[in-house]
Design an enzyme around this catalytic site. Structure first.
Site, PDB file in Angstrom:
ATOM      1  N   ASN A   9      41.056  52.777  39.244  1.00  0.00           N
ATOM      2  CA  ASN A   9      42.479  51.585  39.211  1.00  0.00           C
ATOM      3  C   ASN A   9      44.039  52.338  39.029  1.00  0.00           C
ATOM      4  O   ASN A   9      44.401  52.591  37.845  1.00  0.00           O
ATOM      5  CB  ASN A   9      41.861  50.354  39.127  1.00  0.00           C
ATOM      6  CG  ASN A   9      42.422  49.509  39.066  1.00  0.00           C
ATOM      7  OD1 ASN A   9      43.443  49.386  39.809  1.00  0.00           O
ATOM      8  ND2 ASN A   9      42.347  48.227  37.952  1.00  0.00           N
ATOM      9  N   LYS A  11      46.384  50.428  39.236  1.00  0.00           N
ATOM     10  CA  LYS A  11      47.035  49.628  39.332  1.00  0.00           C
ATOM     11  C   LYS A  11      48.907  49.290  39.098  1.00  0.00           C
ATOM     12  O   LYS A  11      48.861  49.756  40.108  1.00  0.00           O
ATOM     13  CB  LYS A  11      47.080  49.448  37.913  1.00  0.00           C
ATOM     14  CG  LYS A  11      46.129  49.630  36.740  1.00  0.00           C
ATOM     15  CD  LYS A  11      45.941  49.174  35.350  1.00  0.00           C
ATOM     16  CE  LYS A  11      44.447  48.909  34.443  1.00  0.00           C
ATOM     17  NZ  LYS A  11      44.260  48.515  33.755  1.00  0.00           N
ATOM     18  N   HIS A  95      39.719  41.569  39.086  1.00  0.00           N
ATOM     19  CA  HIS A  95      40.457  42.222  37.551  1.00  0.00           C
ATOM     20  C   HIS A  95      40.733  41.206  36.607  1.00  0.00           C
ATOM     21  O   HIS A  95      41.285  39.952  37.068  1.00  0.00           O
ATOM     22  CB  HIS A  95      40.825  43.491  38.266  1.00  0.00           C
ATOM     23  CG  HIS A  95      41.516  43.847  37.461  1.00  0.00           C
ATOM     24  ND1 HIS A  95      42.183  44.382  36.129  1.00  0.00           N
ATOM     25  CD2 HIS A  95      40.814  45.754  37.309  1.00  0.00           C
ATOM     26  CE1 HIS A  95      41.398  45.350  34.941  1.00  0.00           C
ATOM     27  NE2 HIS A  95      41.375  46.205  35.972  1.00  0.00           N
ATOM     28  N   GLU A  97      43.260  41.520  35.085  1.00  0.00           N
ATOM     29  CA  GLU A  97      44.878  41.089  34.992  1.00  0.00           C
ATOM     30  C   GLU A  97      44.966  40.345  35.725  1.00  0.00           C
ATOM     31  O   GLU A  97      45.928  39.330  35.494  1.00  0.00           O
ATOM     32  CB  GLU A  97      45.151  42.651  35.620  1.00  0.00           C
ATOM     33  CG  GLU A  97      45.261  43.217  34.077  1.00  0.00           C
ATOM     34  CD  GLU A  97      45.217  45.280  34.017  1.00  0.00           C
ATOM     35  OE1 GLU A  97      45.116  45.555  35.260  1.00  0.00           O
ATOM     36  OE2 GLU A  97      44.846  45.859  32.764  1.00  0.00           O
ATOM     37  N   GLU A 167      33.934  45.169  32.863  1.00  0.00           N
ATOM     38  CA  GLU A 167      34.803  45.166  31.730  1.00  0.00           C
ATOM     39  C   GLU A 167      35.339  44.420  30.664  1.00  0.00           C
ATOM     40  O   GLU A 167      36.248  43.323  30.945  1.00  0.00           O
ATOM     41  CB  GLU A 167      36.325  45.622  32.942  1.00  0.00           C
ATOM     42  CG  GLU A 167      36.249  46.263  34.093  1.00  0.00           C
ATOM     43  CD  GLU A 167      36.801  46.725  34.941  1.00  0.00           C
ATOM     44  OE1 GLU A 167      37.198  48.132  35.032  1.00  0.00           O
ATOM     45  OE2 GLU A 167      37.870  45.904  34.540  1.00  0.00           O
ATOM     46  N   GLY A 173      42.855  49.057  28.670  1.00  0.00           N
ATOM     47  CA  GLY A 173      43.821  49.581  28.223  1.00  0.00           C
ATOM     48  C   GLY A 173      44.180  49.416  26.958  1.00  0.00           C
ATOM     49  O   GLY A 173      45.708  49.562  26.866  1.00  0.00           O
ATOM     50  N   SER A 213      38.735  51.863  28.649  1.00  0.00           N
ATOM     51  CA  SER A 213      39.018  52.981  28.577  1.00  0.00           C
ATOM     52  C   SER A 213      37.666  53.787  28.504  1.00  0.00           C
ATOM     53  O   SER A 213      37.776  54.629  27.223  1.00  0.00           O
ATOM     54  CB  SER A 213      39.753  52.512  27.042  1.00  0.00           C
ATOM     55  OG  SER A 213      40.450  51.193  26.377  1.00  0.00           O
TER      56      SER A 213
END
Ligand code: PEP
Length: 253
Positions: A9, A11, A95, A97, A167, A173, A213
Site C-alpha cells: 500500500n 498510500k 483502511h 486511515e 491491521e 506506521g 509495520s
C-alpha cells in the site's frame, strides 16, 4: 490451497515517475513465476501507468479506495469502473486511515465491497482494533462487527473473492508489531467467522493478510503462521529491495 498474497500500500506517496521506477524495480528484482500473488496499490494518478508497466509481469495492481456509487455527481470521487478501466484488479477498502480521517463506517465499507465486486474488482477489506479497544479486551467483538456489517448479505460466491487484512490500528506506521500470538489469535477468529457466516469453503479460500509495520526483519516469523496468508505492507513497500525481501521471506510451499 491458498496462494499467499503480498500487497504494498503506497498510500499518498509516489509521483508517476517514482511509481514507474518502483514497480519496475519489483518486476526486475523478482524471479517469475513465484508461487505468490504480488499486488501494488499506487495512488489513483499512477494507477494506469503502473498497470501498463506491470502488464507483462505477475504483479497485479490495486486502488487504495473506491466510491460506493456507480457514477454521477460526486465531484472528486473515483468509480469502480474507472479503476477497472485503468487496469487494476484489486481495491483496498476500509483502511483504518480512511475510517479515521474520512469517517468511513462499516456500512459504507459494505457498499464499497458490493460495488467493487459488481465491477469485478477483488476487495482487500481491512479490519482491526484501536489501542483502546485492544486494552479494553473487546477487540474480537470489534473485528467481528466490522466483518458482519462490512460483509453483510454477500453470497458465498462473492465472499470467496474477498481478501481480508487484519491491521491493528496501533501497529500501522508505528513500528509496533503485534506478537505472533496476537496475530494468530485474530486470524483464527476471522477464519472461524467466515466459516460460520458463509461456509467452510469460503473460510478455506479467502486469504487473510496481516498488516502493521511488516518489514523484512519481522516478515518471516509472521508469514509462517498457519492462518496468515500474506501481508499488507505500507512503509516497507516503498522500496523495491525491502518489498522483495518480504516476498522472499514467505515459507516454501
Ligand atoms: C498499511 O498502510 O496498511 C500498513 C500496514 O502500514 P505500515 O506497514 O507502514 O504499518
Amino acid at each position: 490451497m491458498r496462494v499467499p498474497l503480498i500487497a504494498g500500500n503506497w498510500k499518498m506517496n509516489m509521483t508517476i515517475p517514482e511509481a514507474v521506477e518502483l514497480v519496475n524495480g519489483i518486476k526486475i528484482g523478482l524471479r517469475w513465476p513465484e508461487d505468490v500473488d504480488v499486488v501494488v496499490a499506487p495512488p489513483f494518478t499512477s494507477l494506469k501507468m503502473v498497470s501498463e508497466v506491470a502488464k507483462d509481469s505477475y504483479i497485479a495492481v490495486s486502488a487504495q479506495n473506491v466510491h460506493h456509487e456507480e457514477n454521477g455527481a460526486y465531484t472528486g470521487e473515483i468509480a469502480a469502473s474507472f479503476i477497472k478501466d485503468a487496469g487494476a484488479n484489486y481495491v483496498i477498502i476500509g483502511h483504518s486511515e480512511r475510517r479515521q480521517h474520512c469517517n468511513e463506517t462499516d456500512e459504507l465499507v459494505n457498499k464499497k465491497v458490493r460495488i467493487a465486486l459488481k465491477n469485478e474488482l477483488k476487495p482487500i477489506v481491512c479490519v482491526g482494533e484501536t489501542l483502546e479497544q485492544r486494552e479494553q479486551g473487546n477487540f474480537v467483538e470489534v473485528i467481528e462487527k466490522q466483518l458482519s456489517v462490512g460483509l453483510e448479505d454477500l453470497t458465498q460466491v462473492l465472499a470467496s473473492e474477498l481478501v481480508i487484512a487484519y491491521e491493528p490500528v496501533w501497529a500501522i506506521g508505528t513500528g509496533k508489531v503485534a506478537t505472533v500470538t496476537q496475530i494468530e489469535e485474530v486470524h483464527e477468529k476471522i477464519r472461524a467467522f467466515l466459516a460460520k457466516n458463509f461456509s467452510e469453503d469460503v473460510a478455506n479460500s479467502v486469504r487473510v493478510l496481516y498488516g502493521g509495520s511488516v518489514k523484512a526483519e519481522n516478515s518471516k516469523e509472521i508469514l509462517s503462521l498457519p492462518n496468515v496468508d500474506g501481508a499488507l505492507v505500507g512503509g516497507a513497500s516503498l522500496n523495491s529491495a525491502g518489498f522483495i525481501e518480504i516476498i522472499k521471506s514467505l515459507p516454501p510451499r
